[in-house]
Design a protein around this motif. Structure first.
Motif, PDB file in Angstrom:
ATOM      1  N   ALA A  72       0.825  -1.210   0.000  1.00  0.00           N
ATOM      2  CA  ALA A  72       0.000   0.000   0.000  1.00  0.00           C
ATOM      3  C   ALA A  72       0.856   1.255   0.000  1.00  0.00           C
ATOM      4  O   ALA A  72       0.441   2.302  -0.518  1.00  0.00           O
ATOM      5  N   LEU A  73       2.054   1.170   0.563  1.00  0.00           N
ATOM      6  CA  LEU A  73       2.972   2.307   0.597  1.00  0.00           C
ATOM      7  C   LEU A  73       3.851   2.378  -0.653  1.00  0.00           C
ATOM      8  O   LEU A  73       4.741   3.222  -0.745  1.00  0.00           O
ATOM      9  N   GLY A  74       3.595   1.468  -1.600  1.00  0.00           N
ATOM     10  CA  GLY A  74       4.370   1.469  -2.834  1.00  0.00           C
ATOM     11  C   GLY A  74       5.711   0.791  -2.719  1.00  0.00           C
ATOM     12  O   GLY A  74       6.601   1.009  -3.555  1.00  0.00           O
ATOM     13  N   ILE A  75       5.881  -0.065  -1.705  1.00  0.00           N
ATOM     14  CA  ILE A  75       7.148  -0.763  -1.485  1.00  0.00           C
ATOM     15  C   ILE A  75       6.938  -2.249  -1.737  1.00  0.00           C
ATOM     16  O   ILE A  75       6.099  -2.878  -1.094  1.00  0.00           O
ATOM     17  N   GLU A  76       7.656  -2.798  -2.684  1.00  0.00           N
ATOM     18  CA  GLU A  76       7.570  -4.238  -2.911  1.00  0.00           C
ATOM     19  C   GLU A  76       8.706  -4.925  -2.160  1.00  0.00           C
ATOM     20  O   GLU A  76       9.879  -4.691  -2.436  1.00  0.00           O
ATOM     21  N   PRO A  77       8.397  -5.769  -1.189  1.00  0.00           N
ATOM     22  CA  PRO A  77       9.447  -6.407  -0.390  1.00  0.00           C
ATOM     23  C   PRO A  77      10.205  -7.467  -1.193  1.00  0.00           C
ATOM     24  O   PRO A  77       9.716  -7.938  -2.233  1.00  0.00           O
ATOM     25  N   VAL A  78      11.374  -7.827  -0.698  1.00  0.00           N
ATOM     26  CA  VAL A  78      12.159  -8.868  -1.372  1.00  0.00           C
ATOM     27  C   VAL A  78      11.622 -10.252  -1.057  1.00  0.00           C
ATOM     28  O   VAL A  78      11.924 -11.225  -1.754  1.00  0.00           O
ATOM     29  N   GLY A  79      10.812 -10.362  -0.009  1.00  0.00           N
ATOM     30  CA  GLY A  79      10.261 -11.660   0.358  1.00  0.00           C
ATOM     31  C   GLY A  79       9.184 -11.509   1.410  1.00  0.00           C
ATOM     32  O   GLY A  79       9.032 -10.455   2.031  1.00  0.00           O
ATOM     33  N   ALA A  80       8.414 -12.592   1.598  1.00  0.00           N
ATOM     34  CA  ALA A  80       7.342 -12.588   2.588  1.00  0.00           C
ATOM     35  C   ALA A  80       6.964 -14.024   2.910  1.00  0.00           C
ATOM     36  O   ALA A  80       7.238 -14.942   2.130  1.00  0.00           O
ATOM     37  N   THR A  81       6.330 -14.214   4.062  1.00  0.00           N
ATOM     38  CA  THR A  81       5.800 -15.530   4.384  1.00  0.00           C
ATOM     39  C   THR A  81       4.438 -15.698   3.720  1.00  0.00           C
ATOM     40  O   THR A  81       3.787 -14.733   3.349  1.00  0.00           O
ATOM     41  N   GLU A 103       9.971 -11.160  -8.723  1.00  0.00           N
ATOM     42  CA  GLU A 103       9.134 -12.034  -7.912  1.00  0.00           C
ATOM     43  C   GLU A 103       9.436 -11.849  -6.426  1.00  0.00           C
ATOM     44  O   GLU A 103      10.594 -11.761  -6.022  1.00  0.00           O
ATOM     45  N   VAL A 104       8.397 -11.779  -5.624  1.00  0.00           N
ATOM     46  CA  VAL A 104       8.568 -11.708  -4.173  1.00  0.00           C
ATOM     47  C   VAL A 104       8.802 -13.122  -3.664  1.00  0.00           C
ATOM     48  O   VAL A 104       7.954 -13.999  -3.820  1.00  0.00           O
ATOM     49  N   LEU A 105       9.937 -13.342  -3.055  1.00  0.00           N
ATOM     50  CA  LEU A 105      10.342 -14.674  -2.619  1.00  0.00           C
ATOM     51  C   LEU A 105       9.536 -15.135  -1.415  1.00  0.00           C
ATOM     52  O   LEU A 105       9.366 -14.389  -0.444  1.00  0.00           O
ATOM     53  N   SER A 106       9.003 -16.356  -1.481  1.00  0.00           N
ATOM     54  CA  SER A 106       8.351 -16.954  -0.317  1.00  0.00           C
ATOM     55  C   SER A 106       9.436 -17.472   0.612  1.00  0.00           C
ATOM     56  O   SER A 106      10.300 -18.248   0.204  1.00  0.00           O
ATOM     57  N   VAL A 107       9.392 -17.047   1.874  1.00  0.00           N
ATOM     58  CA  VAL A 107      10.423 -17.456   2.829  1.00  0.00           C
ATOM     59  C   VAL A 107       9.847 -18.367   3.915  1.00  0.00           C
ATOM     60  O   VAL A 107      10.393 -18.458   5.005  1.00  0.00           O
ATOM     61  N   GLY A 108       8.752 -19.055   3.591  1.00  0.00           N
ATOM     62  CA  GLY A 108       8.212 -20.021   4.539  1.00  0.00           C
ATOM     63  C   GLY A 108       6.720 -19.875   4.738  1.00  0.00           C
ATOM     64  O   GLY A 108       6.069 -18.989   4.170  1.00  0.00           O
ATOM     65  N   GLY A 109       6.159 -20.771   5.557  1.00  0.00           N
ATOM     66  CA  GLY A 109       4.747 -20.755   5.841  1.00  0.00           C
ATOM     67  C   GLY A 109       4.370 -19.689   6.843  1.00  0.00           C
ATOM     68  O   GLY A 109       5.231 -19.044   7.448  1.00  0.00           O
ATOM     69  N   PHE A 110       3.070 -19.503   7.021  1.00  0.00           N
ATOM     70  CA  PHE A 110       2.569 -18.503   7.952  1.00  0.00           C
ATOM     71  C   PHE A 110       3.156 -18.711   9.342  1.00  0.00           C
ATOM     72  O   PHE A 110       3.077 -19.803   9.905  1.00  0.00           O
ATOM     73  N   ALA A 111       3.785 -17.667   9.888  1.00  0.00           N
ATOM     74  CA  ALA A 111       4.403 -17.674  11.220  1.00  0.00           C
ATOM     75  C   ALA A 111       5.527 -18.690  11.356  1.00  0.00           C
ATOM     76  O   ALA A 111       5.962 -18.994  12.465  1.00  0.00           O
ATOM     77  N   GLN A 112       6.042 -19.177  10.233  1.00  0.00           N
ATOM     78  CA  GLN A 112       7.122 -20.165  10.269  1.00  0.00           C
ATOM     79  C   GLN A 112       8.192 -19.821   9.229  1.00  0.00           C
ATOM     80  O   GLN A 112       8.382 -20.544   8.254  1.00  0.00           O
ATOM     81  N   PRO A 113       8.896 -18.721   9.417  1.00  0.00           N
ATOM     82  CA  PRO A 113       9.920 -18.360   8.431  1.00  0.00           C
ATOM     83  C   PRO A 113      11.050 -19.374   8.385  1.00  0.00           C
ATOM     84  O   PRO A 113      11.499 -19.878   9.415  1.00  0.00           O
ATOM     85  N   ASN A 114      11.484 -19.686   7.181  1.00  0.00           N
ATOM     86  CA  ASN A 114      12.617 -20.582   6.964  1.00  0.00           C
ATOM     87  C   ASN A 114      13.888 -19.733   6.973  1.00  0.00           C
ATOM     88  O   ASN A 114      14.078 -18.881   6.112  1.00  0.00           O
ATOM     89  N   MET A 115      14.753 -19.954   7.958  1.00  0.00           N
ATOM     90  CA  MET A 115      15.908 -19.073   8.134  1.00  0.00           C
ATOM     91  C   MET A 115      16.862 -19.105   6.950  1.00  0.00           C
ATOM     92  O   MET A 115      17.482 -18.088   6.620  1.00  0.00           O
ATOM     93  N   ASP A 116      16.981 -20.245   6.281  1.00  0.00           N
ATOM     94  CA  ASP A 116      17.846 -20.311   5.102  1.00  0.00           C
ATOM     95  C   ASP A 116      17.298 -19.422   3.989  1.00  0.00           C
ATOM     96  O   ASP A 116      18.051 -18.729   3.298  1.00  0.00           O
ATOM     97  N   LYS A 117      15.962 -19.437   3.830  1.00  0.00           N
ATOM     98  CA  LYS A 117      15.346 -18.600   2.802  1.00  0.00           C
ATOM     99  C   LYS A 117      15.395 -17.124   3.182  1.00  0.00           C
ATOM    100  O   LYS A 117      15.552 -16.264   2.314  1.00  0.00           O
TER     101      LYS A 117
END
Length: 322
Positions: A72-81, A103-117
Motif C-alpha cells: 500500500a505504501l508502494g514498497i515491494e518487499p524482497v520476500g514474505a511468508t 518475484e517476491v520470494l516466499s520465505v516459509g509458511g505462515f508464522a514459520q519463516p525458513n531461516m535459510d530462505k
C-alpha cells in the motif's frame, strides 16, 4: 636527537593507528561484507531497541499485514511468508505483486519463516508480527528486525505504525484519506442499519468474527450493523458453532468464506449448504448469502484488504439500496 625523532615517529604512528581503528569500527562492515549505511535507533512495539537503516532497500515482510502495508505504501518487499492456510502469498494480494517484474520470494509458511530462505533474500530490514524471542533473535542476526505493530491495534493504527518505521507517514495519511472519502461516498448509497454476518467456515463448523475484527470495523465504518450475538469484544473469531445453533450467524446479509478455496473447510462449506439447518436461515431464503475470500475478510487485513472488502460490499449491497 635521532632517538627523539624515532620516539616521536613511534608516537605518531600509534596515534594514527588508533584513529584508523576508530574510523573503521564506526563504519563496521555488514554481515555480507558490504559497507555500513546510515542508521537510526528506535524502540519497536515489543519494547526492543533496534538500529535500523535510514533508507532500507531490501525489506522482508514476515506477516500478512506487513506485506499488505508495504504494498500500500508502494514498497515491494524482497520476500514474505505465505498467507495463513495457504501455500503462497495471500490470494487478495496477488494482483499487487510482481508489478516491478521481480518475484517476491516466499520465505516459509505462515508464522514459520525458513531461516535459510530469509538469509537468501538478503534483507536489510525485517518487519514481523512474531513475538517468539528465539525466532526474533535468529532474525536479528541476519538483519535488523522490527516488531512494528502493537498488540490489539486496529488496522488503521497498525498501518500508521508501520509507516512511521519507514518514514512514510505522509503516504499512509494520504491512503487513509482516500479510504475515508470512499467510505463517505458509499454511506450515501447503501441502505443503513442492515445487519451483516461475517463468517469463517472451518472444518468443524462456522465461526463468526467479533466486533473489533478487521472486516467488522469496515462494516461499522459504512454504518451497517452486526447481529447482536456477534458483538462480543475481540479482534478474532468465535469457536466453531454446531448446526443446532446456526441461527447465530443469521442476518440480512451473510459474507462467508474459508481461508483457502480448496481443502477440508471448503468441502465442508459446500456440503453444508444443502443441510436443512442452513437452508432454513432467513438470509439463505432471501438469497443474500455471499461466498467471499476468507483470507481477505477473516484474517488480520490491511489497507489494501480494506479497499477489497469495500469492493465486495459495494458490489453486493448497492443493488439492495436502489
Amino acid at each position: 636527537m635521532n632517538k627523539k625523532i624515532v620516539w616521536r615517529g613511534t608516537v605518531l604512528a600509534v596515534l594514527l593507528a588508533v584513529m584508523a581503528f576508530f574510523v573503521l569500527t564506526s563504519r563496521a562492515p555488514l554481515a555480507d561484507g558490504a559497507p555500513s549505511v546510515p542508521s537510526r535507533e528506535m524502540v519497536d512495539a515489543a519494547e526492543r531497541k533496534v538500529s535500523i537503516p535510514q533508507s532500507p532497500q531490501r525489506i522482508l515482510a514476515l506477516g500478512e499485514f506487513e506485506l499488505d502495508a508495504l504494498l500500500a505504501l508502494g514498497i515491494e518487499p524482497v520476500g514474505a511468508t505465505n498467507g495463513r492456510g495457504q501455500s503462497g502469498m495471500p490470494h487478495y494480494l496477488q494482483s499487487h505483486l510482481h508489478h516491478k517484474n521481480a518475484e517476491v520470494l516466499s520465505v516459509g509458511g505462515f508464522a514459520q519463516p525458513n531461516m535459510d530462505k530469509v538469509l537468501a533474500a538478503k534483507p536489510d530490514l525485517i518487519l514481523t508480527d512474531l513475538r517468539d524471542q528465539q525466532i526474533i533473535a535468529k532474525l536479528q542476526r541476519i538483519a535488523p528486525t522490527v516488531v512494528a505493530v502493537k498488540t490489539g491495534s486496529d488496522w488503521k493504527s497498525a498501518f500508521n505504525q508501520i509507516a512511521a518505521v519507514l518514514g512514510k507517514e505522509a503516504q499512509a495519511q494520504q491512503f487513509l484519506a482516500q479510504y475515508q472519502t470512499r467510505v463517505a461516498a458509499l454511506r450515501q448509497k447503501i441502505k443503513p442499519d442492515q445487519t451483516v454476518s461475517i463468517v469463517r467456515w472451518n472444518p468443524k463448523g462456522p465461526g463468526y468474527m467479533f466486533k473489533d475484527a478487521f472486516s467488522s470495523l469496515i462494516v461499522q465504518d459504512l454504518g451497517l450493523k452486526r447481529p447482536a450475538g456477534q458483538m462480543g469484544p475481540g479482534t478474532n473469531h468465535s469457536k466453531p458453532l454446531s448446526l443446532e445453533v446456526l441461527s447465530e450467524i443469521d442476518a440480512d446479509w451473510m459474507f462467508i468464506g474459508t481461508l483457502s478455496p480448496e481443502g477440508e473447510a471448503a468441502e465442508t462449506l459446500k456440503a453444508v449448504q444443502t443441510a436443512p439447518a442452513f437452508k432454513n436461515l432467513k438470509v439463505v431464503k432471501t438469497q443474500q448469502v455471499r461466498i467471499i475470500d476468507g483470507s481477505l475478510w477473516t484474517s488480520t487485513g490491511g489497507p489494501l484488504a480494506a479497499l477489497a472488502v469495500l469492493d465486495d460490499l459495494e458490489k453486493n449491497l448497492l443493488p439492495a439500496a436502489n
